[in-house]
Design an enzyme around this catalytic site. Structure first.
Site: not given
Ligand code: CA
Length: 721
Positions: A98, A194, A210-212, A268, A333, A422, A645
């Protein structure tokens, strides 16, 4: 799928003095400073005037304004058909790529998955050095969205990278050796980096993700020389007794309820930032809340500043200036971490200093960046969660049916958590005055799950995401595929209207570059780099890249020859979690071949032929499966495995498709991988702290059932990866 396991100082002075006299001149500090400081001031000036160096790509978005528009026109609508591969370089890790490369005076600095940094001769493609930060592969489980990295920053002969495990590292640009390294996060928590660092005023700015996974977001500024932290801005208040916080902390805290600090709150800052020199302002985008479900996060009420907001702070002190919240009290989200562009746009006869963002929530926002006040907002994709944004209050008018945490019912909402847009950067052309935006059409059935039992190696979003594992009915899968698409959108920000679009089979196409050659470049999930007419979207050129492209292209020139570069390599969250949708989007190229591709008119390089062959899936039809065990296995898989996966155990081309895995033949071997972590050096950690032997055996039974189902429908051949 609850687990969304989802040098050149001298050259600088020369360029400044010889080429950019007009731009650099008149700054008395240059002549008054000591020799070392001189070059630093000179480089600060070069960054501020990056637009005057079309041959370089000095900053993440090329300029501080992050427009991603190249003033080069050597490659243009007339000769783009002769654009050919100049060179390619295999990247060190076969995961989602990316990165936006940086180009400084003929040297390219870029990153690869797992936070590797490379310096490359921009003309020949020869690798000059390779810095491996040796991120433990076990870090992968902390990230929602693949082991990606979006690029390095360059300033004063130093290259800066944020690593997946939360370090910020300064590297000598000449030698590729580490100068300093600081840990920017609590590594006992599920923080990851990232995003690309940004540099300005002798500082390096970095956020995290890391918000999830139950963390609290912030952005930090570090001194570029010493690595000392200069300031930190928390996006979420710390709660009772926590001295850390950010002014206005009382006002911020008043927008929160319940016991959010137990879950971190989220927010985040994992991608977008933009800097403005005139006002010394850093703008950044803030992500979603954790958990998603507002009942669990904030007792079901409150705006929850600064979730899903664009925030402006003083770049020297980190002091709050203003914020604009795109989605108050967000629940879907809806990050506002998407690419931010600063521009001066003619609107209704007036030139406005605006900030533009198209966040996940589907509205294109134009703000007055001096005040943070909303100028306009229109939906650029189908939006069902809100009818419109009220221009008077600046707030969205939310559709009550979308408030799944209040209704207790399933709410089919567009856009989905993947967003109407996104992270893939958009581009603003100074010539056409259009924004080129990688848009996507997505929907998701949100259903509250108030059973909050946080686990260390999994997320609980307070949302039942099991629907993401599509039912086995091929008709349903076909319907969902039809309802999921992607397109490149040419958008007029002054009038908030679509000008043209290019359709793709699915979402997750690449970031965008526009150029003064009248071209728009975008890679696609389908495995092409494409050049379109900036005025009408006509396809003028295509290059088969042998893999999906998600990264944004850049352009630069050396000795008057213009180049286009892009990182190819299918990956990111979409192929990790969406299974059949990702395969559909990739349109026959669901495989990662990680390479840096560089093009010029009349290039003569060729990619090696592809060698992967289709192979048959091993058959497991003799096993009699226990229905209850398979059902429990689905729950285990959904929470702990599906985030990487793939939904329904259908791999999206990046991480092994477990229906094909030899490990599902043997209970013992499966246990060694899933519980004992014998493949942890490859990123598959052991889950023995979370799962029992019964859980593991149930997950194996579920995977066998998926293998059997694939045989039943004849879906038994895949590329051998
Ligand atoms: Ca998110």
């Amino acid at each position: 799928m609850k687990r969304f396991h989802f040098s050149t100082e001298l050259a600088g002075l020369l360029v400044c003095s010889a080429v950019l006299l007009a731009a650099c001149g008149g700054h008395s500090e240059i002549s008054q400073s000591a020799p070392v400081a001189k070059s630093k001031v000179a480089y600060e000036q070069r960054m501020a005037n990056a637009d005057a160096e079309p041959q370089n790509w000095l900053l993440h978005g090329r300029t501080f304004s992050e427009s991603r528009f190249s003033p080069l026109d050597g490659i243009n609508t007339q000769n783009v058909t002769d654009l050919k591969l100049a060179w390619y370089l295999d990247l060190p890790e076969q995961r989602g790529q990316e990165a936006t490369p940086i180009v400084v005076d003929g040297v390219m600095y870029t990153t690869s998955a797992w936070s590797h940094v490379l310096a490359i001769d921009a003309v020949t493609g020869k690798q000059l050095w390779h810095f491996d930060p040796k991120v433990p592969k076990s870090t992968g489980v902390k990230g929602c969205c693949d082991a990606v990295n979006r690029g390095a920053a360059y300033m004063d002969d130093r290259v800066f990278v944020g690593t997946l495990d939360g370090r910020l590292i300064a590297i000598d640009a000449e030698s590729g050796t580490q100068i300093w390294s600081v840990i920017t996060v609590d590594q006992t928590k599920n923080y990851t980096i990232t995003g690309a660092p940004r540099v300005a005023n002798g500082k390096v700015f970095i956020g995290n993700g890391g918000a999830e996974f139950g963390v609290r977001g912030y952005v930090s500024a570090y001194d570029a020389d010493s690595g000392e932290m200069m300031w930190r801005f928390y996006t979420v208040p710390g709660g009772p007794g926590d001295p850390t916080g950010t002014e206005p902390v009382e006002a911020q805290t008043a927008t929160w309820n319940g016991e959010w600090w137990k879950f971190g709150g989220g927010g985040t800052v994992w991608d977008s930032m933009a800097f403005e020199k005139e006002t010394n302002t850093l703008y950044f985008g803030v992500g979603n809340g954790t958990p998603w479900n507002p009942n669990l996060r904030s007792a079901g009420k409150g705006d929850n500043w600064f979730l899903s907001s664009i925030v402006a702070v003083d770049a020297s002190s980190g002091e709050y200036k203003w914020h604009y919240q795109t989605t108050p009290g967000e629940a879907w989200d809806y990050t506002a971490t998407q690419h931010i562009i600063l521009a001066d746009v003619e609107m209704a006869g007036k030139t406005r200093k605006v900030l533009m963002q198209a966040p996940k929530n589907g509205f294109f926002y134009v703000l007055d960046r001096m005040t943070g006040k909303l100028i306009s907002a229109e939906n650029f994709v189908n939006v069902t969660w809100a009818s419109h944004v009220d221009l008077e209050s600046g707030r969205p008018v939310v559709n009550p049916e979308a408030e799944y945490w209040k209704t207790g019912k399933t709410a089919l909402v567009s856009p989905a958590f993947l967003g109407g847009h996104n992270w893939h950067p958009m581009s603003y052309s100074e010539d056409t005055k259009l924004v080129y935006l990688p848009a996507q059409v997505t929907a998701f059935p949100y259903l509250a799950d108030d059973d909050m039992s946080p686990a260390k190696l999994a997320v609980n979003l307070g949302v039942d995401t099991s629907a993401a594992a599509l039912p086995d009915d091929p008709n349903v899968i076909e319907q969902v595929k039809k309802a999921t698409s992607g397109h490149l959108l040419a958008w007029d920000p002054a009038t908030q209207k679509e000008v043209w679009r290019v359709e793709y089979p699915g979402p997750w196409n690449g970031g965008v570059l526009s150029t003064a050659g009248g071209l728009v470049f975008q890679g696609s999930a389908t495995g092409y780099l494409n050049a379109y007419s900036a005025t009408n979207g006509e396809t003028l050129w295509q290059f088969p890249s042998q893999t999906g492209i998600v990264a944004p292209p850049i352009s630069y020139s050396v000795d008057g020859e213009q180049y286009i570069t892009v990182s190819a390599g299918w990956g990111g969250i979409f192929p990790l979690i969406t299974g059949p949708l990702a395969l559909d989007s990739a349109d026959g190229h669901p495989i990662n071949r990680s390479r840096l591709l560089t093009f010029k008119v009349g290039g003569s390089a060729e990619l090696p032929p592809t060698t992967e062959k289709l192979r048959d899936m091993p058959e497991l039809t003799t096993q009699q499966l226990d229905t209850k065990q398979v059902a429990h296995g689905f729950e285990v898989y959904d929470r702990y495995c599906g985030g990487c996966h793939g939904a329904g155990a259908v791999g999206g081309g990046v991480i092994p498709d477990l229906r094909y895995s030899g490990f599902i033949h043997s209970a013992e071997a499966f246990k060694q991988v899933v519980l004992d972590g014998i493949l942890s050096t490859r990123g598959m950690v052991g889950f023995s702290s979370e799962l029992s032997e019964e859980d593991a055996e149930a997950a194996r039974a579920y995977l066998i059932s998926r293998n059997q189902f694939a045989h039943k429908i004849g879906d038994t051949q895949r590329l051998s990866r």
